[in-house]
Write an enzyme that holds these catalytic residues in place. Structure first.
Site, PDB file in Angstrom:
ATOM      1  N   GLY A  15      -4.079  -2.970   9.214  1.00 29.06           N
ATOM      2  CA  GLY A  15      -4.490  -1.953   9.792  1.00 29.06           C
ATOM      3  C   GLY A  15      -3.618  -1.285  10.801  1.00 29.06           C
ATOM      4  O   GLY A  15      -2.500  -1.778  10.810  1.00 29.06           O
TER       5      GLY A  15
ATOM      6  N   ASP B 251     -21.174   9.334 -13.861  1.00 33.25           N
ATOM      7  CA  ASP B 251     -21.948   8.430 -12.782  1.00 33.25           C
ATOM      8  C   ASP B 251     -23.336   8.939 -12.804  1.00 33.25           C
ATOM      9  O   ASP B 251     -24.169   7.773 -12.861  1.00 33.25           O
ATOM     10  CB  ASP B 251     -21.259   9.055 -11.310  1.00 33.25           C
TER      11      ASP B 251
ATOM     12  N   HIS C 235       2.080  -6.700   2.143  1.00 29.58           N
ATOM     13  CA  HIS C 235       0.899  -6.306   1.262  1.00 29.58           C
ATOM     14  C   HIS C 235       0.779  -6.638  -0.190  1.00 29.58           C
ATOM     15  O   HIS C 235       1.563  -6.131  -1.099  1.00 29.58           O
ATOM     16  CB  HIS C 235       0.670  -4.873   1.513  1.00 29.58           C
TER      17      HIS C 235
ATOM     18  N   CYS D 285      -1.208  -8.695   6.976  1.00 31.35           N
ATOM     19  CA  CYS D 285      -0.337  -7.778   7.745  1.00 31.35           C
ATOM     20  C   CYS D 285      -1.050  -7.661   9.239  1.00 31.35           C
ATOM     21  O   CYS D 285      -1.097  -8.901   9.805  1.00 31.35           O
ATOM     22  CB  CYS D 285      -0.314  -6.202   7.031  1.00 31.35           C
ATOM     23  N   TYR D 286      -1.738  -6.926   9.271  1.00 28.89           N
ATOM     24  CA  TYR D 286      -2.632  -6.696  10.825  1.00 28.89           C
ATOM     25  C   TYR D 286      -3.496  -7.971  10.876  1.00 28.89           C
ATOM     26  O   TYR D 286      -3.801  -8.794  11.980  1.00 28.89           O
ATOM     27  CB  TYR D 286      -3.401  -5.484  10.956  1.00 28.89           C
TER      28      TYR D 286
ATOM     29  N   LYS E 107     -14.827   3.966  -9.911  1.00 32.99           N
ATOM     30  CA  LYS E 107     -15.082   5.039 -10.756  1.00 32.99           C
ATOM     31  C   LYS E 107     -14.841   4.209 -12.274  1.00 32.99           C
ATOM     32  O   LYS E 107     -15.741   4.574 -13.014  1.00 32.99           O
ATOM     33  CB  LYS E 107     -13.963   6.269 -10.842  1.00 32.99           C
TER      34      LYS E 107
ATOM     35  N   GLU F 267      -1.389  -6.405  -2.116  1.00 30.66           N
ATOM     36  CA  GLU F 267      -2.529  -5.346  -2.825  1.00 30.66           C
ATOM     37  C   GLU F 267      -1.926  -3.794  -3.368  1.00 30.66           C
ATOM     38  O   GLU F 267      -2.340  -3.506  -4.322  1.00 30.66           O
ATOM     39  CB  GLU F 267      -3.719  -4.911  -1.893  1.00 30.66           C
TER      40      GLU F 267
END
Ligand code: XMP
Length: 515
Positions: free
Chosen positions: A57, A229, A171, A84-85, A371, A173
């Site tokens: 964050g 979609d 991070h 992290c945060y 998606k 990710e």
């Protein structure tokens, strides 16, 4: 909240990349959901997650109103990973010393792994990681074991000595931590003991059962656009309730060349849906006459759509539900961690305004999917590649690619140019990795020469972008020969165009569509 027996909860503290954490978890075959940081923890008591991840964050844990969850999170008996945060907050809640740093550490770093038991099991002794943090934890060896360090950070990764809490200062990710997915895998499998049951086929089964339960003996109406979609939504619901699903496809006169015919034929012939086609070309184009303002255009199209849909819906008795192709990023974007409204750039038109106005109950079977996951489901349900890999096409259609007031004669100029862009890119096999590729008609006339004749004609812009989710985008560096071929075909074959330009703007600051 889902009803799956195995899932991981991600608490969002406002990081730009929280969605990426969700991606990495799902890539590891574990379902996950993102919750606001202040979610009521009782939710987790009813259906406990296998693990909890605290996202990064932008805040310091010390700023006023810094987003915080309750320390009760550690008494749920579920492993927690703080990123992290999330690490600083977790450490703070567990009474560690978190120091507010004057300067942020930002960018690539090398992390030396000092304990490879669980979180870092199977990783090399030194890995590249991506750092982006302000605060840092310090002097914590009483309660925590150190798992990794970098040159600047003595506590790049830690484990609590008695609670199942892990923290990484970097991070895992993002792609700049190349082995981040393996770290995530270790957390999910070695620490949370997940089984990895998240598969598209199991999602289809779970969703079909849920739709059956929600709809009972009722009827559902679905606005089909021909895109991936809404098509997936229709097929999923059709699988659950068959002919009690009514699909409506509206031609607003702003579709691409041959699009209406292709959509009608696919849904009537291949999928045998209870399908209705409404040709509302005149209604839309008359309403758009002389309208130049992009927002006005978008609003008119949105309202007209509601008008057409409302009229059509009245023809069917007993429809209680409306199906929508809302995707997970739409859901996440509409929540804001900080409670502040995000500024409105464009009025996006899907059928978002409908339920309130028509009094339907909503069904959104893709609400938890990204998606590409929707694409996987489409494939699994037997959709042809032409739909599964179709580029996104905006609700307001060609209206937002026709700059200025729409002139019907020139709409066909745009359609022809657009078709050439599509065909040439697809013939060259260059569409892989592209988010969108299309033509825009500019109300700019310039001088040209054809044969010995002076011309004074319109300009077509080509927009080709790469993007992961449409939120940011980069212009594609297409081969010059391909661009040259597209340009000369448009100028030679499309009457009324004597100049083609290539749009080399990124999003932000530009947007993908021109209006
Ligand atoms: P922008 O132009 O905002 O577009 O960068 C981002 C993505 O959204 C699509 N788009 C829309 N999709 N209704 C839609 O369903 C809309 O009104 C709309 N406007 C833009 C656009 O094509 C791109 O993929």
């Amino acid at each position: 909240m889902n009803n799956l027996s195995e899932y991981v909860a991600i608490l969002d503290f406002g990081s730009q990349v929280t969605q990426l954490i969700a991606r990495r978890v799902r890539e590891n075959n574990v379902y996950c959901e993102i919750f606001p940081y202040n979610v009521n923890l009782n939710e987790f008591k009813k259906n406990p997650p296998k693990g909890i991840i605290l996202s990064g964050g932008p805040a310091s844990v010390y700023v006023k109103n810094a987003p915080k969850c309750s320390a009760e999170i550690f008494s749920l008996g579920v492993p927690v990973l703080g990123i992290c945060y999330g690490m600083q907050l977790g450490c703070l809640l567990l009474n560690a010393d978190v120091k507010s740093a004057k300067e942020r550490e930002y960018g690539k770093a090398f992390c030396e792994i000092t304990d490879a038991k669980d979180l870092f099991s199977g990783l090399p002794a030194k890995i590249q990681v991506w750092m982006s943090h302000g605060d840092r934890v310090e002097n914590i060896t009483k309660q925590f074991s150190i798992l990794a360090r970098t040159e600047n950070t003595a506590y790049a990764a830690v484990r609590h000595k008695t609670l199942p809490f892990y923290g990484v200062q970097f991070h895992p990710e993002v792609v700049h931590t190349p082995l981040g997915s393996k770290i995530m895998h270790n957390f999910l499998y070695n620490i949370c003991r997940c089984k990895g049951e998240w598969k598209m086929s199991s999602y289809i089964d779970a969703m079909t059962a849920q739709i059956k339960k929600q709809v009972g003996k009722g009827k559902v109406i679905c606005a089909l656009s021909g895109g991936v979609d809404s098509s997936v939504v229709a097929l999923l619901i059709h699988k659950a309730i068959g002919k009690r699903l009514v699909c409506v496809f509206v031609d607003n006169g702003l579709l691409r060349k041959n699009e209406a015919e292709a959509v009608v034929s696919l849904y009537r012939k291949k999928f045998r849906l209870n399908f209705y086609f409404v040709d509302a070309t005149r209604l839309f184009l008359n309403a758009l006459k002389n309208v130049t303002d992009p927002e006005k255009k978008r609003k008119i199209i949105g309202y007209k759509f509601i008008e057409v849909f409302r009229k059509k819906a009245k023809e069917f008795k007993g429809i209680k539900f409306l199906a929508q192709g809302t995707l997970y990023p739409d859901v996440i974007e509409s929540r804001s961690v900080w409670g502040g409204p995000t500024s409105k750039i464009k009025s996006h038109h899907n059928v978002g305004g409908l339920p309130e106005k028509l009094g339907f109950e909503l069904i959104e079977p893709l609400k938890y999917l990204f998606k590409d996951e929707a694409r996987l489901i489409a494939k699994e349900l037997g959709m042809p590649d032409s739909v599964t890999h179709r580029q996104p096409f905006p609700g307001p259609g060609l209206a937002v690619r026709f700059i200025g007031a729409i002139n019907e004669g020139q709409l066909s100029v745009l359609r022809e140019a657009d078709e050439i862009v599509r065909i040439e890119i697809e013939n060259a096999g260059a569409q892989k990795g592209l988010w969108q590729y299309f033509a825009v008609l500019l109300p700019v006339q310039t001088v040209g020469v054809m044969g010995d004749e002076r011309t004074y004609q319109n300009t077509v812009a080509i927009r080709v972008v790469e993007s992961l989710d449409g939120m940011t985008a980069d212009w594609s560096k297409l081969p010059h020969e391909l661009l040259g071929r597209i340009s000369s075909r448009i100028i030679n074959e499309v009457k009324g165009v004597n100049r083609v330009v290539y749009d080399i703007s990124t999003k932000p600051p530009s947007t993908i569509e021109w209006e």
